[in-house]
Structure formats: C-alpha cells, structure tokens
Write a protein that holds these residues in place. Sequence first.
Motif, PDB file in Angstrom:
ATOM      1  N   ARG A 256       8.712   3.402  13.186  1.00  0.00           N
ATOM      2  CA  ARG A 256       8.092   2.561  14.367  1.00  0.00           C
ATOM      3  C   ARG A 256       7.197   3.425  15.155  1.00  0.00           C
ATOM      4  O   ARG A 256       7.343   4.932  15.123  1.00  0.00           O
ATOM      5  N   PRO A 257       6.434   2.832  15.987  1.00  0.00           N
ATOM      6  CA  PRO A 257       5.596   3.577  16.953  1.00  0.00           C
ATOM      7  C   PRO A 257       6.383   4.483  17.644  1.00  0.00           C
ATOM      8  O   PRO A 257       7.468   4.084  18.385  1.00  0.00           O
ATOM      9  N   GLY A 270       1.499  -0.789   5.606  1.00  0.00           N
ATOM     10  CA  GLY A 270       0.984  -0.792   7.064  1.00  0.00           C
ATOM     11  C   GLY A 270       0.269   0.285   7.249  1.00  0.00           C
ATOM     12  O   GLY A 270      -0.351   1.009   6.318  1.00  0.00           O
ATOM     13  N   SER A 272      -1.663   3.109  10.516  1.00  0.00           N
ATOM     14  CA  SER A 272      -1.250   3.505  11.932  1.00  0.00           C
ATOM     15  C   SER A 272      -2.075   4.678  12.084  1.00  0.00           C
ATOM     16  O   SER A 272      -2.938   5.139  11.155  1.00  0.00           O
ATOM     17  N   GLU A 287      -5.813   8.405  11.252  1.00  0.00           N
ATOM     18  CA  GLU A 287      -5.611   7.019  10.595  1.00  0.00           C
ATOM     19  C   GLU A 287      -4.942   7.326   9.257  1.00  0.00           C
ATOM     20  O   GLU A 287      -5.534   8.138   8.481  1.00  0.00           O
ATOM     21  N   ARG A 289      -3.364   5.014   5.892  1.00  0.00           N
ATOM     22  CA  ARG A 289      -3.175   3.387   5.241  1.00  0.00           C
ATOM     23  C   ARG A 289      -2.255   3.657   3.873  1.00  0.00           C
ATOM     24  O   ARG A 289      -2.061   4.826   3.845  1.00  0.00           O
ATOM     25  N   ASN A 300       4.344   9.160  14.547  1.00  0.00           N
ATOM     26  CA  ASN A 300       3.736   7.789  14.382  1.00  0.00           C
ATOM     27  C   ASN A 300       3.064   7.510  15.788  1.00  0.00           C
ATOM     28  O   ASN A 300       3.719   7.010  16.762  1.00  0.00           O
ATOM     29  N   GLY A 302       0.726   4.987  16.352  1.00  0.00           N
ATOM     30  CA  GLY A 302      -0.045   3.892  16.602  1.00  0.00           C
ATOM     31  C   GLY A 302       0.714   3.024  16.965  1.00  0.00           C
ATOM     32  O   GLY A 302       1.897   3.212  17.567  1.00  0.00           O
TER      33      GLY A 302
END
Length: 302
Positions: A256-257, A270, A272, A287, A289, A300, A302
């Motif tokens: 998770r962010p 996802g 981020s 970035e 992907r 993380n 993002g």
Amino acid sequence: MSTVDLKISGMTCASCATRIEKKLNRVPGVQAAVNFATETAHVRYPEAVSLDDLVRTVEATGYSAALPASTPPPQSAEEDSLRVRLITAAVLTAPVLVLAMAPPLQFRNWQWLALTLATPVVTWAAWPFHRAAWLNLRHGAATMDTLISLGVVVSYAWSVWALFFGAAGEPGMTMQWTLLAPRGAATGHLYLEVGTALTTFLLAGRYFEARSKRRAGSALRALLEIGAKDAAVLRDGVERRVPIVDVRVGDVFVVRPGEKIATDGIVTEGASAVDRSMLTGESVPVEVRPGDPVIGATVNAG
C-alpha cells in the motif's frame, strides 16, 4: 532439502574456508558454500542429515560450528584478544628491533635483555598462529599459519641455541650489519627481531581484518533493519499479514502507499511511484507498472 547458515569459528585464511567447504560437500546430499569474510557456511542438506552431523563434520576438520546468534555482539572477543596481543607485542618488539639493528646501542649483555623481551612475543602473543598451526597439523593440513608459526619458532629456537651453546651469549657480543654471516660465525648471530617483528606485523593484519569484518557486518545488519518486517501476502484469495521470513518465491503480496516493498519482485497489478533513494540516491520516485521489477526495502510513494 533444508537450508541452514552455520557460524564458523577458527578460520584464519581462505584455504581454511576451502577445506571446510570440501569436507561438507563430501557428506552425501549436502551442498555447502563457505564464506571466509562473513565466517559462515550456507548449507543445503537432506532430511537424512542432521544439524549435529554438519557441526561434527566441521569440527572433524579442526574448526567450530554453531547456529548464528540472532543478535551478534558489536565487537567480538577475538578482536579484543587480538588488540591486547598486538599492543603487547608492539611494545616489546620495538626495543628488540632497536637493539638488534643499532650496534652503537648494544650495551654489555644486551642480548639477554632482547631474549627476555622476545619470549612473551613469540609465545603468548603468537599463540593464535601456533594454535592454528597445531590444529591443522593434527588434521594433516598446512595453511598460512603453519608458515608463520614455523618462521617464528625457528628464528627463536636458533637464537636460544646460539645464546646458550654458541658465541652469541658471550658478554660484550655485538651484531654488525652484514648480508651474510661470516664463515664460522653463524652461532654469534641472533634472529630474535625476526620472530618478534613477524609476529607483530601479522597480528596487526589480523586485528585490522577482524575490525573491518565487524564494521562490514554492522553495516549489513543495519541495512537489514531498514527492510520490511512483514508482508501482506495473498494466499487462496485471502490477504494475510505474515513475517518476512515466511514469504516464499512465487507469493503475491500487496504494498500500500507509504509501505516498504517486502522483497525483490515483479509488479503483477497496479501502478505507482517507488522511492529508490536509499539505494540509488535518486530524489525523484520511479514510476512502475505491471512487468516492472521492484527492489526490496524501497518505498511505495504513490
């Protein structure tokens, strides 16, 4: 197959690590890799082989093995011992060198003072080399310690013989600078400075080596502390929080962010931005992907 990292003690050179590795690999089903720098053996072994069998195999080679402690001490007892021996050897070796290499300073019966100063150096201070040489000799092997111990013992033994049975013990004896001893005058020459200087020089090397390994180990442990302690793993469609040691190859976990990425992996779903500044120094998050690789302990963002 099970895996274990054994803590190896008693190694003094790379050849020691090679001997242990060969001995472990001779056990049926065992695959071992010994690292001299970290003093560990990474071993894969079948169920038919126990940890006690691995430890006994290492001990039969002349070394000690144990499971590594979870929190190793910041400074090893070996380093403390080497420092004390080095300081003592350096203090006693200095006057021996000066007396042996400066004829104007050689007073009457100076050779007996040199013998008194040299004896603790070539016995107590050089004991780690003598002990390692003896252990290797018992197992029919020769290492760098064998050469060191032999050089120290021979130079000291010759000097003692020359003092008690040769001409070197006569009052008023002096030693001059010569490349080779004159014919018939060999018993009038001492080599106490050789044994003491060799011991001191090599003790210094061992001490700085032990200190460097400790500092490198502390840095690695600090890096490990930065990493994630657990991960949100998806198993059978259910998200479970598990310790990082329970994460297996092929697991899918959620980051998770703001969370740290548990381990190296590939993004499957996802997108981020990942902060890699702790590894690369880049101040701008990168970035990522699906299909992009990510590195453990990065964040993380993002």
